[in-house]
Design a protein around this motif. Sequence first.
Motif: not given
Length: 283
Positions: A8-37
């Motif tokens: 998963p990566f933060a919604a407001h940035h490209p994937p950056m591990e450093d952003d993870m603690p602040d991300a209020l919406v996580l984004v993760a792709d599995d092929g054509p399926v995107r999950t927002l957490t």
Amino acid sequence: MPQNIGKPFAAHHPPMEDDMPDALVLVADDGPVRTLTLNRPAALNSFTAEMHGQLRDALDAAAATETVRALILTGAGRGFCAGQDLNDPALAPGADGRVDVGAVVEASYKPLALRIRALPVPVIAQVNGVAAGAGANLALGCDIALAARSASFIQAFAKIALIPDCGGTWLLPRLAGRARALGLALTGDKLSAEQAERWGLIWQCVDDEALPAAALALAHKLAALPTQALAATRRALDDAADMDMAAALSMEARVQRERGHSHDFVEGVTAFREKRAPQFTDR
Ligand code: T3D
């Protein structure tokens, strides 16, 4: 955190591990399926203005990404979403001692509900736990709601002297009928996922441990279908809700004419005749 899917990566940035603690919406792709957490688990993923902003950006990004063909919306931790964060500064009283709740609804919940209803891809609510207030109606406003057996839905509004929002006044009577809609909204009683399924508010409830895999499988199934036709189906059902039958039939003819001109229609019929699986590409 989403399971069995890409990092998963933060919604407001490209994937950056450093952003993870602040991300209020996580984004993760599995092929054509995107999950927002939704990712404020300590407050049951209730909405602050900041989380609204990140979810809006994540939804817009999903809509603009051609490779995304289905979306899952879920919550981190034990809750799906507890609606408005009642500690958010957005609810601070003005100089007259009053709170302009209408302004919050106009600025955040109305655009959120409309944005989901207008997405070009199908949206699954993966209701992993309690869904209260606007969180309940957020789930019910998705195209398909799948819930964990331990999840629940609470129209919490009356308990804080509000009315159902985030589409609740429109959705509840249509999904549950007036009697059940009013019962839920007036009492604010907890509705179990099993009862929500029996009443037709949601598509299905499944055992807790089976939920992530069930939601992902359903999302992949939808992703393989003709995306534009699915979005047109949602729009047609919503539009028909306020029409008489003759008008609905005319609308069906108009939309079917557009669909018939699509590559996916030709592909679907050709694949049927050739006895092979179709490869839908329109988005
Ligand atoms: O601007 C506007 O207000 C307009 C928009 C309105 C839309 C709305 O959504 S209005 C409705 C707002 N939501 C609620 O009223 C629900 C409030 N929460 C609850 O009733 C309960 O938390 C639940 C029934 C959802 C779950 O109960 P339970 O016992 O499983 O959990 P809990 O212990 O109550 O909550 C866990 C933590 O989450 C707790 O924090 P703590 O004590 O551990 O530090 C609790 O305060 C926090 N939390 C839960 N809901 C909210 C919240 N914090 C802020 N806002 C919340 N809505």
